[in-house]
Design an enzyme around this catalytic site. Structure first.
Site, short mmCIF file in Angstrom:
data_model
loop_
_atom_site.label_atom_id
_atom_site.label_comp_id
_atom_site.label_asym_id
_atom_site.label_seq_id
_atom_site.Cartn_x
_atom_site.Cartn_y
_atom_site.Cartn_z
N ASN A 9 -22.89 -7.29 -11.41
CA ASN A 9 -23.38 -6.30 -10.78
C ASN A 9 -22.75 -5.88 -9.35
O ASN A 9 -22.79 -6.82 -8.55
CB ASN A 9 -25.02 -6.56 -10.47
CG ASN A 9 -25.67 -5.53 -9.72
OD1 ASN A 9 -25.22 -4.40 -9.50
ND2 ASN A 9 -26.96 -5.96 -9.30
N LYS A 11 -23.36 -3.56 -7.66
CA LYS A 11 -24.20 -2.79 -6.45
C LYS A 11 -23.45 -1.61 -5.87
O LYS A 11 -22.83 -0.79 -6.73
CB LYS A 11 -24.75 -3.95 -5.30
CG LYS A 11 -25.06 -5.15 -5.86
CD LYS A 11 -25.59 -6.04 -5.08
CE LYS A 11 -26.20 -7.22 -5.67
NZ LYS A 11 -27.05 -8.28 -4.88
N HIS A 95 -33.98 -4.40 -10.72
CA HIS A 95 -33.39 -5.19 -9.75
C HIS A 95 -34.34 -5.66 -8.48
O HIS A 95 -34.92 -4.62 -8.14
CB HIS A 95 -32.09 -5.04 -9.42
CG HIS A 95 -31.31 -5.89 -8.80
ND1 HIS A 95 -31.30 -6.09 -7.28
CD2 HIS A 95 -30.41 -6.87 -9.06
CE1 HIS A 95 -30.69 -7.07 -6.94
NE2 HIS A 95 -29.90 -7.52 -8.07
N GLU A 97 -33.59 -5.58 -5.57
CA GLU A 97 -33.04 -4.55 -4.46
C GLU A 97 -34.02 -3.24 -4.76
O GLU A 97 -34.21 -2.47 -3.74
CB GLU A 97 -31.72 -4.66 -4.15
CG GLU A 97 -31.11 -5.70 -3.87
CD GLU A 97 -29.57 -6.02 -4.10
OE1 GLU A 97 -28.99 -5.07 -4.62
OE2 GLU A 97 -29.22 -7.19 -3.76
N GLU A 167 -34.13 -13.64 -11.50
CA GLU A 167 -33.40 -13.65 -10.31
C GLU A 167 -34.42 -14.25 -9.25
O GLU A 167 -35.10 -12.89 -8.50
CB GLU A 167 -32.81 -12.27 -10.15
CG GLU A 167 -31.92 -12.08 -11.07
CD GLU A 167 -30.68 -10.97 -10.46
OE1 GLU A 167 -29.54 -11.15 -10.80
OE2 GLU A 167 -31.02 -9.87 -10.18
N GLY A 173 -27.92 -13.26 -3.05
CA GLY A 173 -26.98 -12.82 -1.93
C GLY A 173 -27.22 -13.84 -0.67
O GLY A 173 -26.56 -13.42 0.39
N SER A 213 -26.71 -16.00 -6.32
CA SER A 213 -25.67 -16.87 -5.73
C SER A 213 -24.93 -17.61 -6.96
O SER A 213 -24.55 -18.84 -6.42
CB SER A 213 -26.11 -17.63 -4.77
OG SER A 213 -26.68 -16.83 -3.82
#
Ligand code: PEP
Length: 252
Positions: A9, A11, A95, A97, A167, A173, A213
């Site tokens: 991904n 992003k 996701h 985010e 996730e 991240g 990660s």
């Protein structure tokens, strides 16, 4: 038998030129792909140019989001048929985010899921708890409600096309990876939940990716877990060497 999927991904990283160069380099670095599926999710602007580079090769193309209507006055949105024609075969949905910054809810995840299926795309549905939720002992509760909300009204015939990505938000991240035991515990639970809802046979064929990660030095121990069927990779998918190493986890 579940064929592992390693998806990168990107992003909001890489211009068109950077994406195209990267895709060419990745094809070369990855070489032959055996016993694993590999996908990349560039930004929308680079989807079609990257599709042209990947055409006929072993790396699949994913979008990072999808809107639920096919066309219309929805400024800034991109529909399933547009993504399919651009060359995508997968799309990331929900996701964390998008949930955190763009108001994504289980209900909108569910609408996007049906849009993806209607366009013939495989949705990668992201679920996962925050650190506060984990510390409050709510992990299974959160994962269940995101799973049930996101998959509402999906029938067994449709679940066959769906990929789930677990996730944990606290691992995205941050450099903090869930231990293989922590990830496997939740993956096993998700598998059981799918089995209760859609039957053992379907649960056995539904892939559950881990994301958070993932790096070249932890992919093998994660992939050694019985219920981890691949990875959704953010940061480490932005460098050819690290993503190729992760995608090649099953080589020598
Ligand atoms: C992600 O964004 O889906 C992700 C897992 O990111 P990272 O690998 O950087 O934690």
């Amino acid at each position: 038998m579940r064929i592992p999927l390693i998806a990168g991904n990107w992003k909001m990283h890489k211009t068109v030129r950077e994406s195209v160069d990267f895709a060419r380099g990745l094809l070369e670095a990855i070489g032959e792909v055996n016993g694993v599926e590999v996908a990349v999710a560039p930004p929308f602007t680079a989807l079609h140019p990257v599709a042209e580079v990947l055409k006929g090769g072993p790396i699949r193309l994913a979008a990072q989001n999808i809107f639920w209507e096919e066309s219309g006055a929805y400024t800034g949105e991109t529909s399933g048929p547009m993504l399919a024609e651009a060359g995508c075969s997968l799309v990331i949905i929900g996701h964390s985010e998008r949930r955190q910054y763009f108001g994504e809810t289980d209900e909108t995840v569910n609408r996007r899921l049906f849009a993806a299926l209607a366009a013939g795309l495989h949705p990668i549905v992201c679920i996962g708890e925050t650190l506060e939720q984990r510390q409050a002992g709510q992990t299974f509760e959160v994962v269940t409600s995101q799973l049930e909300g996101g998959l509402t009204n999906a029938g067994a015939d449709q679940i066959g096309s769906v990929v789930i990505a677990y996730e944990p938000v606290w691992a995205i991240g941050t450099g903090v990876t869930a231990t293989p035991e922590q990830a496997e515990e939740v993956h096993h639970f998700i598998g059981q939940t799918l089995a209760e809802r859609y039957g053992e046979g379907l649960a056995q064929t539904t892939r559950i990716l881990y994301g958070g990660s993932v790096k070249p030095d932890n992919i093998r121990e994660l992939m050694a877990c019985e219920n981890i069927d691949g990875a959704l990779v953010g940061g480490a998918s932005l460098e050819i060497e690290s993503f190729a190493a992760i995608a090649g986890f099953n080589k020598g």
